[in-house]
Design a protein around this motif. Structure first.
Motif, PDB file in Angstrom:
ATOM      1  N   THR A 194       0.829  -1.199   0.000  1.00 22.67           N
ATOM      2  CA  THR A 194       0.000   0.000   0.000  1.00 22.67           C
ATOM      3  C   THR A 194       0.867   1.253   0.000  1.00 22.67           C
ATOM      4  O   THR A 194       2.046   1.220   0.362  1.00 22.67           O
ATOM      5  N   GLY A 195       0.247   2.361  -0.429  1.00 23.99           N
ATOM      6  CA  GLY A 195       0.929   3.649  -0.433  1.00 23.99           C
ATOM      7  C   GLY A 195       0.125   4.683   0.328  1.00 23.99           C
ATOM      8  O   GLY A 195      -0.360   4.432   1.428  1.00 23.99           O
ATOM      9  N   PHE A 196      -0.072   5.828  -0.303  1.00 25.33           N
ATOM     10  CA  PHE A 196      -0.781   6.934   0.337  1.00 25.33           C
ATOM     11  C   PHE A 196      -2.244   6.568   0.582  1.00 25.33           C
ATOM     12  O   PHE A 196      -2.892   5.908  -0.233  1.00 25.33           O
ATOM     13  N   SER A 197      -2.782   7.011   1.727  1.00 22.58           N
ATOM     14  CA  SER A 197      -4.189   6.790   2.047  1.00 22.58           C
ATOM     15  C   SER A 197      -4.760   8.040   2.702  1.00 22.58           C
ATOM     16  O   SER A 197      -4.088   8.689   3.511  1.00 22.58           O
ATOM     17  N   ASN A 198      -5.998   8.377   2.323  1.00 22.71           N
ATOM     18  CA  ASN A 198      -6.660   9.521   2.946  1.00 22.71           C
ATOM     19  C   ASN A 198      -7.793   9.096   3.871  1.00 22.71           C
ATOM     20  O   ASN A 198      -8.624   9.916   4.266  1.00 22.71           O
ATOM     21  N   GLY A 199      -7.826   7.808   4.211  1.00 22.85           N
ATOM     22  CA  GLY A 199      -8.878   7.301   5.081  1.00 22.85           C
ATOM     23  C   GLY A 199     -10.087   6.813   4.322  1.00 22.85           C
ATOM     24  O   GLY A 199     -10.878   6.019   4.842  1.00 22.85           O
ATOM     25  N   SER A 200     -10.250   7.254   3.087  1.00 23.46           N
ATOM     26  CA  SER A 200     -11.357   6.815   2.247  1.00 23.46           C
ATOM     27  C   SER A 200     -10.874   5.892   1.135  1.00 23.46           C
ATOM     28  O   SER A 200     -11.503   4.887   0.840  1.00 23.46           O
ATOM     29  N   ARG A 201      -9.739   6.266   0.528  1.00 21.04           N
ATOM     30  CA  ARG A 201      -9.140   5.430  -0.514  1.00 21.04           C
ATOM     31  C   ARG A 201      -7.659   5.229  -0.197  1.00 21.04           C
ATOM     32  O   ARG A 201      -7.011   6.087   0.415  1.00 21.04           O
ATOM     33  N   THR A 202      -7.149   4.063  -0.639  1.00 21.44           N
ATOM     34  CA  THR A 202      -5.764   3.705  -0.363  1.00 21.44           C
ATOM     35  C   THR A 202      -5.065   3.336  -1.663  1.00 21.44           C
ATOM     36  O   THR A 202      -5.616   2.600  -2.492  1.00 21.44           O
TER      37      THR A 202
END
Length: 393
Positions: free
Chosen positions: A344-352
């Protein structure tokens, strides 16, 4: 007669879930857990924090008066554009002019007195040199002359002050701008005894505005100068405006034990749709990943219980579970569920963000699973209508 079977599809159930529910609706076969699956997407992921604030005009100046008096003229009104030096209002100057005249007379009297004491001092000095006046008489004459000279300076300063007050009775615009507020009416008496009364509020330019936003202490560490901002106002529902963070103020604001910090957001208002005082709801973009492949955050490390896996198998699904080292997802294929280790990389809490090796971008990923009870084979759904009767009348 051939029997007809009727079906209704709820909008909250995906096509994949419907396919699994089909045996239950028709009255045969085991039930399986309800699930939702969707493909990943390629695009941008942003992380945002929300806040509220108030729109303010930039370069606002309160125009007042330093002298007291009755407002004789009012030459500016709400929303009027003015130029620097333009006369906005005038006070009644009769009393101020009278004071100036008195000061001019005082200067004349002091000048006459100065001339008399100067001549007296010069005569006394000559007599003192001839031994015809005492030292005390000379000192007194010198004192009178110096006092008269100081009185002229005092009277002249007072005259200048009164002339300035007369000029201040004419209130002019300190800059180019627009009148936001007018707080007086013609004939009104304004008093400047202890503080300067505000007659007008003048804004430099409403095409450039700012928002004073209150950001919670838990989020303020993510806010930096230059970050993009989206916001909306109630006056324009459905329309988003943009700006950027211009300043993060260090002074905390404490209200009812809640700590917030003021963030200044600069706003372009070329269309002049925004007005001072409007409440803005903001989304501040704190980070962004561009052009990445992402899935719903709920799909990452989704747990499938042994009971759910067995129910899937009983319904004819092939369930392939592995033991991933850290992160995983479930790939939902044709009557197949396959667990896949991912990075996994960047996540905004809604999409990863997902790194794609080992995964077909077109694959659907499992995003939610909810347990259901197995129903007897003869059980019909209570939401289906009864089949048509074959009874003849």
């Amino acid at each position: 007669m051939k029997r007809k079977t009727w079906y209704w599809i709820s909008g909250g159930v995906t096509a994949a879930a419907l396919a699994l529910l089909f045996p239950v609706i028709t009255g045969g076969g085991p039930s399986v857990p309800k699930f939702e699956a969707e493909p990943g997407t390629l695009g941008d992921i942003t992380s945002e924090i929300t806040a509220t604030g108030t729109l303010e005009a930039v370069g606002t100046v309160e125009v007042g008066t330093q002298v007291s008096g009755v407002l004789a003229e009012l030459n500016a009104d709400f929303n009027q554009r003015v130029k620097k030096g333009q006369i906005l209002a005038k006070l009644d100057t009769r009393n101020l002019q009278a004071v100036v005249t008195e000061s001019e007379a005082a200067v004349e009297r002091a000048t006459v007195t100065l001339e008399i004491t100067r001549k007296n001092f010069e005569r006394t000095d000559i007599l003192h040199q001839q031994g015809m006046s005492s030292d005390a008489e000379l000192e007194n004459a010198r004192g009178d002359y110096l006092t008269a000279k100081a009185n002229v300076s005092t009277a002249s300063a007072q005259l200048n002050r009164n002339r300035v007050n007369l000029e201040l009775a004419t209130i002019s615009a300190p800059m180019d701008g627009i009148i936001l507020s007018r707080n007086v009416e013609p004939g009104q008496t304004v008093a400047a005894s202890f503080n300067t009364p505000t007659l007008f509020t003048l804004a430099a330019d409403l095409k450039v505005m700012e928002i004073e936003a209150d950001v919670d202490e838990a989020d303020i560490g993510q806010v930096k100068k230059g970050q993009p901002v989206r916001f909306s106002v109630d006056a324009w529902p459905g329309k988003d405006f943009t700006g950027q963070v211009d300043e993060v103020r260090l002074q905390p604001v404490i209200s009812q034990n809640v700590v917030t910090y003021t963030v200044i957001v600069s706003v372009n208002n070329d269309e002049e749709k925004l007005m001072p005082g409007m409440t803005a709801t903001l989304s501040i973009q704190t980070s962004k990943a561009s052009g990445v492949f992402s899935v719903p955050a709920s799909a990452v490390n989704l747990t499938l219980s042994e009971t759910q896996a067995e129910q899937f198998r009983e319904a004819g699904f092939r369930v392939e579970a592995t033991v991933p080292a850290k992160d995983w997802i479930w790939i939902a294929g044709d009557r197949e569920l396959r667990q896949l280790a991912v990075t996994t990389g960047f996540s905004n809490g809604s999409r990863t963000e997902l790194k794609l090796p080992g995964m077909d971008p077109a694959s659907k990923v499992l995003t939610s699973v909810s347990a259901t009870e197995s129903l007897p084979a003869a059980t019909r759904s209570p939401f289906l209508p009864s089949p048509p009767s074959n009874r003849k009348n």
